[in-house]
Motif scaffolding. Structure first.
Motif, PDB file in Angstrom:
ATOM      1  N   PHE A 298       0.040   4.389  -8.870  1.00 21.52           N
ATOM      2  CA  PHE A 298       0.326   4.103  -7.462  1.00 21.52           C
ATOM      3  C   PHE A 298      -0.929   3.758  -6.648  1.00 21.52           C
ATOM      4  O   PHE A 298      -0.895   3.686  -5.422  1.00 21.52           O
ATOM      5  CB  PHE A 298       1.068   5.271  -6.789  1.00 21.52           C
ATOM      6  CG  PHE A 298       2.298   5.704  -7.535  1.00 21.52           C
ATOM      7  CD1 PHE A 298       3.390   4.864  -7.622  1.00 21.52           C
ATOM      8  CD2 PHE A 298       2.358   6.937  -8.160  1.00 21.52           C
ATOM      9  CE1 PHE A 298       4.531   5.249  -8.321  1.00 21.52           C
ATOM     10  CE2 PHE A 298       3.483   7.339  -8.854  1.00 21.52           C
ATOM     11  CZ  PHE A 298       4.573   6.493  -8.934  1.00 21.52           C
ATOM     12  N   TYR A 299      -2.024   3.535  -7.358  1.00 19.21           N
ATOM     13  CA  TYR A 299      -3.273   3.136  -6.699  1.00 19.21           C
ATOM     14  C   TYR A 299      -3.058   1.887  -5.859  1.00 19.21           C
ATOM     15  O   TYR A 299      -3.525   1.779  -4.722  1.00 19.21           O
ATOM     16  CB  TYR A 299      -4.326   2.943  -7.771  1.00 19.21           C
ATOM     17  CG  TYR A 299      -5.561   2.162  -7.429  1.00 19.21           C
ATOM     18  CD1 TYR A 299      -6.185   2.269  -6.202  1.00 19.21           C
ATOM     19  CD2 TYR A 299      -6.143   1.329  -8.380  1.00 19.21           C
ATOM     20  CE1 TYR A 299      -7.340   1.556  -5.920  1.00 19.21           C
ATOM     21  CE2 TYR A 299      -7.304   0.626  -8.115  1.00 19.21           C
ATOM     22  CZ  TYR A 299      -7.888   0.727  -6.880  1.00 19.21           C
ATOM     23  OH  TYR A 299      -9.024   0.026  -6.607  1.00 19.21           O
ATOM     24  N   SER A 300      -2.329   0.907  -6.420  1.00 22.40           N
ATOM     25  CA  SER A 300      -2.167  -0.362  -5.712  1.00 22.40           C
ATOM     26  C   SER A 300      -1.386  -0.182  -4.414  1.00 22.40           C
ATOM     27  O   SER A 300      -1.749  -0.747  -3.374  1.00 22.40           O
ATOM     28  CB  SER A 300      -1.482  -1.395  -6.605  1.00 22.40           C
ATOM     29  OG  SER A 300      -0.204  -0.951  -7.015  1.00 22.40           O
ATOM     30  N   GLU A 301      -0.301   0.631  -4.456  1.00 20.91           N
ATOM     31  CA  GLU A 301       0.479   0.850  -3.246  1.00 20.91           C
ATOM     32  C   GLU A 301      -0.362   1.516  -2.162  1.00 20.91           C
ATOM     33  O   GLU A 301      -0.303   1.135  -0.984  1.00 20.91           O
ATOM     34  CB  GLU A 301       1.704   1.720  -3.550  1.00 20.91           C
ATOM     35  CG  GLU A 301       2.846   0.967  -4.208  1.00 20.91           C
ATOM     36  CD  GLU A 301       2.739   0.966  -5.726  1.00 20.91           C
ATOM     37  OE1 GLU A 301       1.641   1.248  -6.259  1.00 20.91           O
ATOM     38  OE2 GLU A 301       3.757   0.679  -6.379  1.00 20.91           O
ATOM     39  N   ALA A 302      -1.161   2.515  -2.559  1.00 20.93           N
ATOM     40  CA  ALA A 302      -2.012   3.201  -1.590  1.00 20.93           C
ATOM     41  C   ALA A 302      -3.054   2.259  -1.006  1.00 20.93           C
ATOM     42  O   ALA A 302      -3.321   2.270   0.203  1.00 20.93           O
ATOM     43  CB  ALA A 302      -2.689   4.402  -2.254  1.00 20.93           C
ATOM     44  N   ASP A 305      -1.409  -0.264   1.422  1.00 22.07           N
ATOM     45  CA  ASP A 305      -1.023   0.402   2.669  1.00 22.07           C
ATOM     46  C   ASP A 305      -2.230   0.647   3.556  1.00 22.07           C
ATOM     47  O   ASP A 305      -2.199   0.400   4.773  1.00 22.07           O
ATOM     48  CB  ASP A 305      -0.331   1.720   2.331  1.00 22.07           C
ATOM     49  CG  ASP A 305       0.764   2.075   3.315  1.00 22.07           C
ATOM     50  OD1 ASP A 305       1.227   1.194   4.061  1.00 22.07           O
ATOM     51  OD2 ASP A 305       1.165   3.251   3.338  1.00 22.07           O
ATOM     52  N   LEU A 306      -3.323   1.123   2.948  1.00 20.16           N
ATOM     53  CA  LEU A 306      -4.512   1.433   3.731  1.00 20.16           C
ATOM     54  C   LEU A 306      -5.159   0.170   4.280  1.00 20.16           C
ATOM     55  O   LEU A 306      -5.523   0.106   5.462  1.00 20.16           O
ATOM     56  CB  LEU A 306      -5.509   2.216   2.871  1.00 20.16           C
ATOM     57  CG  LEU A 306      -6.828   2.607   3.540  1.00 20.16           C
ATOM     58  CD1 LEU A 306      -6.596   3.383   4.825  1.00 20.16           C
ATOM     59  CD2 LEU A 306      -7.694   3.426   2.578  1.00 20.16           C
ATOM     60  N   GLY A 314      -0.154  -4.189   9.505  1.00 22.19           N
ATOM     61  CA  GLY A 314       0.976  -3.467   8.950  1.00 22.19           C
ATOM     62  C   GLY A 314       0.522  -2.154   8.350  1.00 22.19           C
ATOM     63  O   GLY A 314      -0.472  -1.571   8.771  1.00 22.19           O
ATOM     64  N   GLY A 315       1.238  -1.716   7.327  1.00 21.10           N
ATOM     65  CA  GLY A 315       0.897  -0.460   6.681  1.00 21.10           C
ATOM     66  C   GLY A 315       1.473   0.723   7.432  1.00 21.10           C
ATOM     67  O   GLY A 315       1.835   0.641   8.604  1.00 21.10           O
ATOM     68  N   SER A 316       1.557   1.848   6.742  1.00 18.14           N
ATOM     69  CA  SER A 316       2.089   3.056   7.359  1.00 18.14           C
ATOM     70  C   SER A 316       1.108   3.596   8.390  1.00 18.14           C
ATOM     71  O   SER A 316      -0.097   3.608   8.145  1.00 18.14           O
ATOM     72  CB  SER A 316       2.342   4.122   6.291  1.00 18.14           C
ATOM     73  OG  SER A 316       3.193   3.628   5.283  1.00 18.14           O
ATOM     74  N   PRO A 317       1.595   4.067   9.530  1.00 16.80           N
ATOM     75  CA  PRO A 317       0.669   4.577  10.553  1.00 16.80           C
ATOM     76  C   PRO A 317       0.010   5.891  10.149  1.00 16.80           C
ATOM     77  O   PRO A 317      -1.063   6.219  10.655  1.00 16.80           O
ATOM     78  CB  PRO A 317       1.561   4.756  11.778  1.00 16.80           C
ATOM     79  CG  PRO A 317       2.948   4.897  11.233  1.00 16.80           C
ATOM     80  CD  PRO A 317       2.988   4.060   9.995  1.00 16.80           C
TER      81      PRO A 317
END
Length: 421
Positions: A298-302, A305-306, A314-317
């Protein structure tokens, strides 16, 4: 948007590329630059990266170079994922500490200190070149030991945030066990890099109901098995420690295991040879299944997002990152680097309030923070005595005779990487 990956020849990189391709709406990259001095590896990884983009219909351009300054020029973000000394240095980090009865591991204990000493000066040199070439670029550090490296970057005034995949991995695991979507779970993830505890597992956000008691009641045995800890340990703690806490909670058991089997570095080196052979196949246009065993889930998703949040697109707040304490953990200095949920946007990362850390955990966090301060001092200024002081302060060492023996071995095995020697 231009993003540069320093250490782009890593066998990890196709995991990152796959995430960039799948999540292109979140992070619309127009140019991706892979920078690495290892030309042969870079060619193989770069070729596979282009095929992955083509297969998934990503319009972005991927280039490769050994020229750091050219690679980071005009980049919006620079992601660091380098390993000074390669797997050969990691193999040493995981073996010589065992001679002194200590855990041999590449991110904590004596091996982690060796990696910090090799890595901090190199990362700071890269960051200075990024600042000269492109002072507005964000630096995302995935290079271990993330806490010490990120503290070095922030102390030197760089625009940097540290990233680790432990929190996102646990979030995905807990969500699967509870039958929820990962986005529905917020973790009260508190501590330092590779020294964290999940104090709560909240549904819907930071103020949502805590599902941790339910998780432990229904799935405690499965979670404990993943951590290689007895289920009763989780029952007594009432929290979920990071799997790195096993080095502290079962130190002697881990040392015995490490002495009886090949090092993780040897396993990874063999895996990397197989991966590079796969990457050389011009018909391969997706990340191979073997890559899942390499680590970095899940490195790529993190990372996506960052980067998306930092670049304002975008990305999670709220994300779990490594950043300055700023009073979040009141028993630590403000300039300590902690790993907690933070609000992330184009101005950087600001830690959210977190639950009070029980003295059982806070004491260990304070001690390791003190070690990290001494480790950074040794990495910046050199000197045998500074290395010894850092080792003596580490709770996985803590005895002067062990610290002396470890200091001798660390210096002997890292002479080529420590110019001050």
């Amino acid at each position: 948007m231009k993003l540069t990956v320093v250490g782009g020849g890593s066998t990890y990189t196709p995991e990152l590329i796959d995430g960039f391709a799948r999540l292109r709406e979140t992070l619309p990259i127009s140019e991706l630059v892979l920078v690495d001095p290892a030309a042969e590896r870079l060619e193989l990884v770069g070729g596979l990266a282009r095929r992955i983009f083509a297969r998934q219909g990503h319009p972005g351009r991927i280039t490769t170079t050994a020229d750091l300054d050219a690679g980071v020029a005009d980049a919006d973000a620079v992601l660091l994922q380098l390993r000074v000394g390669g797997q050969a240095a990691r193999e040493k980090d995981e073996t010589w500490p065992l001679e002194c009865g200590c855990v041999g591991q590449e991110t904590t204990g004596a091996g982690g200190l060796a990696k910090a000493l090799r890595t901090v000066p190199v990362v700071l040199d890269i960051a200075e070149r990024v600042r000269r070439t492109n002072p507005d670029a964000w630096i995302i550090d995935f290079t271990n030991p993330v806490g010490i490296v990120t503290r070095a970057l922030l102390t030197a005034g760089h625009k940097a945030v540290g990233l680790c995949n432990v929190a996102i991995g646990l979030q995905r695991k807990f969500a699967a066990l509870l039958g929820l979507a990962p986005a529905e779970l917020h973790l009260d993830h508190v501590g330092l890099n590779h020294l964290t505890w999940e104090l709560g597992v909240r549904k819907g956000g930071p103020d949502g109901p805590d599902l941790l008691p339910e998780l432990l009641a229904r799935h405690g045995a499965a979670v404990a098995a993943d951590l290689k800890l007895p289920p009763e340990v989780l029952e007594r703690l009432g929290v979920v420690p990071s799997y790195y806490l096993r080095y502290f909670y079962a130190h002697d058991e881990v040392v015995r295991e490490m002495r009886e089997k090949p090092s993780r570095a040897a396993e990874v080196a063999a895996m990397e040879r197989e991966l590079l052979a796969l990457y050389a196949d011009p018909a391969l246009d997706e990340k191979p299944e073997l890559l899942a065993k390499r680590g970095g889930a899940f490195y790529s998703e993190a990372a996506v997002d960052l980067a998306a949040a930092l670049l304002g697109d975008g990305g999670s707040p709220v994300q779990v990152v490594n950043t300055l304490n700023r009073g979040t953990l009141p028993f630590l200095p403000d300039d300590a680097v902690i790993e907690v949920p933070a609000r992330v946007d184009a101005s950087g990362a600001v830690p959210l309030p977190v639950p009070r850390l029980d003295p059982l955990y806070a004491g260990l966090v304070a001690q390791v923070t003190a070690y990290e301060e001494l480790a950074l001092d040794a990495a910046l200024r050199g000197g045998r005595d500074r290395v010894f002081r850092a080792l003596l302060a580490h709770p996985l060492v803590g005895q002067y005779d062990r610290a002396e023996g470890l200091t001798d071995r660390l210096l002997a095995h890292n002479e080529e990487h420590l110019p001050w020697l």
